[in-house]
Enzyme design. Structure first.
Site, PDB file in Angstrom:
ATOM      1  N   GLU A 268      23.356  58.258  58.705  1.00 59.84           N
ATOM      2  CA  GLU A 268      22.839  58.672  60.009  1.00 59.84           C
ATOM      3  C   GLU A 268      21.367  59.080  59.928  1.00 59.84           C
ATOM      4  O   GLU A 268      20.577  58.776  60.831  1.00 59.84           O
ATOM      5  CB  GLU A 268      23.664  59.845  60.558  1.00 59.84           C
ATOM      6  CG  GLU A 268      25.141  59.525  60.731  1.00 59.84           C
ATOM      7  CD  GLU A 268      25.987  59.893  59.517  1.00 59.84           C
ATOM      8  OE1 GLU A 268      27.144  60.300  59.705  1.00 59.84           O
ATOM      9  OE2 GLU A 268      25.485  59.764  58.382  1.00 59.84           O
TER      10      GLU A 268
ATOM     11  N   ALA B  35      44.130  38.271  35.777  1.00 61.99           N
ATOM     12  CA  ALA B  35      44.140  36.828  36.030  1.00 61.99           C
ATOM     13  C   ALA B  35      45.289  36.244  35.220  1.00 61.99           C
ATOM     14  O   ALA B  35      45.414  36.516  34.022  1.00 61.99           O
ATOM     15  CB  ALA B  35      42.814  36.198  35.616  1.00 61.99           C
TER      16      ALA B  35
ATOM     17  N   SER C 172      42.480  34.107  26.102  1.00 63.53           N
ATOM     18  CA  SER C 172      42.574  34.235  27.556  1.00 63.53           C
ATOM     19  C   SER C 172      41.322  33.742  28.279  1.00 63.53           C
ATOM     20  O   SER C 172      41.167  34.000  29.472  1.00 63.53           O
ATOM     21  CB  SER C 172      42.829  35.705  27.929  1.00 63.53           C
ATOM     22  OG  SER C 172      41.749  36.521  27.507  1.00 63.53           O
TER      23      SER C 172
ATOM     24  N   ARG D 284      33.931  45.058  40.229  1.00 67.58           N
ATOM     25  CA  ARG D 284      33.402  46.054  39.290  1.00 67.58           C
ATOM     26  C   ARG D 284      32.255  46.835  39.910  1.00 67.58           C
ATOM     27  O   ARG D 284      32.137  48.052  39.720  1.00 67.58           O
ATOM     28  CB  ARG D 284      32.928  45.369  38.009  1.00 67.58           C
ATOM     29  CG  ARG D 284      34.028  44.767  37.171  1.00 67.58           C
ATOM     30  CD  ARG D 284      33.442  43.992  36.008  1.00 67.58           C
ATOM     31  NE  ARG D 284      34.471  43.316  35.212  1.00 67.58           N
ATOM     32  CZ  ARG D 284      34.215  42.391  34.319  1.00 67.58           C
ATOM     33  NH1 ARG D 284      32.957  42.005  34.103  1.00 67.58           N
ATOM     34  NH2 ARG D 284      35.206  41.832  33.640  1.00 67.58           N
TER      35      ARG D 284
ATOM     36  N   THR E 150      43.100  45.001  24.671  1.00 62.98           N
ATOM     37  CA  THR E 150      42.192  44.094  25.378  1.00 62.98           C
ATOM     38  C   THR E 150      40.830  44.087  24.709  1.00 62.98           C
ATOM     39  O   THR E 150      40.196  43.038  24.550  1.00 62.98           O
ATOM     40  CB  THR E 150      42.055  44.511  26.853  1.00 62.98           C
ATOM     41  OG1 THR E 150      43.327  44.384  27.491  1.00 62.98           O
ATOM     42  CG2 THR E 150      41.047  43.644  27.585  1.00 62.98           C
TER      43      THR E 150
ATOM     44  N   LEU F  87      32.681  44.068  30.330  1.00 58.53           N
ATOM     45  CA  LEU F  87      32.972  44.861  31.529  1.00 58.53           C
ATOM     46  C   LEU F  87      31.686  45.190  32.284  1.00 58.53           C
ATOM     47  O   LEU F  87      31.445  46.340  32.672  1.00 58.53           O
ATOM     48  CB  LEU F  87      33.727  46.148  31.165  1.00 58.53           C
ATOM     49  CG  LEU F  87      35.044  45.942  30.413  1.00 58.53           C
ATOM     50  CD1 LEU F  87      35.685  47.276  30.100  1.00 58.53           C
ATOM     51  CD2 LEU F  87      36.003  45.074  31.208  1.00 58.53           C
TER      52      LEU F  87
ATOM     53  N   SER G  71      52.305  50.901  31.773  1.00 61.22           N
ATOM     54  CA  SER G  71      52.356  52.368  31.776  1.00 61.22           C
ATOM     55  C   SER G  71      51.939  52.933  33.124  1.00 61.22           C
ATOM     56  O   SER G  71      52.534  53.890  33.626  1.00 61.22           O
ATOM     57  CB  SER G  71      51.447  52.926  30.671  1.00 61.22           C
ATOM     58  OG  SER G  71      51.900  52.523  29.392  1.00 61.22           O
TER      59      SER G  71
END
Length: 354
Positions: A49, A151, A165, A181, A193, A201, A291
């Site tokens: 604003e 994916a 992968s 991200r 991973t 990442l 988990s």
């Protein structure tokens, strides 16, 4: 594009960059022309604003403001926006939605009305609430909004039996992931991973976290070479040499031991909330996903489905964990949407009741 839709489009530009504040867009119209517009700046700087009012200047007097969220009416890091709107002489305000923050909820609207400003609420309300769903959860529950993203092949595999992968999804889908991200406060991944894929990442705002119960994250992992803060979450007490080694690569060790040697994910989310992290994108792998699902901590699921078959009994599936015994008890997604990225499909939905 309508004026409120324009305000929402502006708000998108702030998403993931202004936490713990909400992402807000504002447009000021005078005599049928836009005379000011803006979106929320990083914490401590102008709200949407104020940006719009400064741009409009004297043209704001007698004008109409369209804003995607109820203006604040309290002193935080910045003065209340309601007072600035009143002082500028705005005649009419359209709000897409009220702010769920208890210190604002309805009070901003009442303050504007008390000053003689006409206020209307509800235009594009659903879109406005979805835009700030992470902020709403953080404000009301004190923990971040959790999105699980993976994916997978058409037969539900996220990697082959050898762990490969790259790449299940296509280039256009991967570009969409970079956007996900960018709009999240943090990205989280499990240690397997990191060990298997060594992901970067990239394109994140605040940083990334590696959930590593046993402390197996290598010091040369690529997550430590990217901008932003990196946190390794241990399920045990760290040794002095570990603290020193991770500090040298710019990473923080967060110790959250549990009785079974696993990271207490509920406690982790509480700690992240205390650090004002409002949204987390979880990118793998199956054990961490399982988990989170088993603990009922997932808010949204985004699955990219590639038209390929991987096969193999030992190939990695998307979600591990305990799972359920009966299909009737399976977790059901709501508000499901489907988008196409070349040959890949993106299916997204919200966990029932979240």
């Amino acid at each position: 594009m309508g004026y409120m839709a324009q305000a929402l489009s502006l708000a998108q530009l702030a998403l993931g960059q202004v936490s713990p504040n909400p992402a807000v867009g504002a447009v000021i119209v005078k005599d049928g022309e836009v005379v000011g517009q803006g979106y929320t700046q990083p914490p401590g700087l102008d709200h949407a604003e104020i940006v719009a009012l400064k741009q409009a200047g004297e043209w704001a007097r007698g004008g109409v403001m369209y804003v995607s969220l109820e203006p604040c009416c309290h002193h935080g890091r910045t003065p209340p926006c309601t007072q600035a709107i009143i002082a500028a002489g705005i005649a009419e305000v359209h709000l897409a939605a009220l702010d769920v923050n208890p210190v604002v909820l309805g009070r901003g609207k009442e303050e504007l009305e008390g000053a003689g400003i006409r206020v209307y609420v509800g235009e594009h309300e659903a879109e406005a609430k979805q835009l700030n769903e992470a902020y709403a959860k953080f404000i009301t529950e004190g923990i971040p909004f959790i999105t699980v993203k993976f994916a997978m092949s058409l037969d539900g595999k996220i990697a082959t039996r050898s762990g490969d992968s790259r790449w299940i999804s296509g280039e256009l889908a991967r570009k969409r992931v970079h956007n996900l991200r960018y709009t999240a406060d943090a990205v989280m991944a499990g240690v397997n991973t990191v060990l298997t894929d060594d992901p970067r990442l990239t394109t994140r705002c605040c940083g990334c976290g590696v959930v590593d119960s046993k402390g197996r994250t290598p010091l040369n992992a690529q997550v430590f070479t990217e901008p932003g803060k990196a946190i390794v979450v241990l399920g045990r007490r760290a040794r002095a040499e570990e603290r020193e080694s991770f500090a040298q690569v710019g990473a923080e060790l967060l110790e959250l031991p549990s009785t079974e040697g696993w990271v207490d994910l509920e406690q982790l989310l509480r700690v992240l909330g205390e650090r004002q992290v409002t949204s987390v994108l979880v990118e793998g792998g199956g054990i961490l996903f399982g988990s989170l699902f088993d603990s009922g901590l997932v808010d949204r699921v985004i699955a990219f489905i590639a038209p390929i078959i991987i096969g193999g009994r030992e190939a990695v599936t998307a979600v591990a964990g305990w799972g359920i015994n009966r299909v009737a008890d399976s977790l059901k997604l709501e508000r499901v949407s489907v988008e196409r990225f070349d040959e890949d499909l993106m299916v997204s939905g919200y966990v029932g009741g979240r």
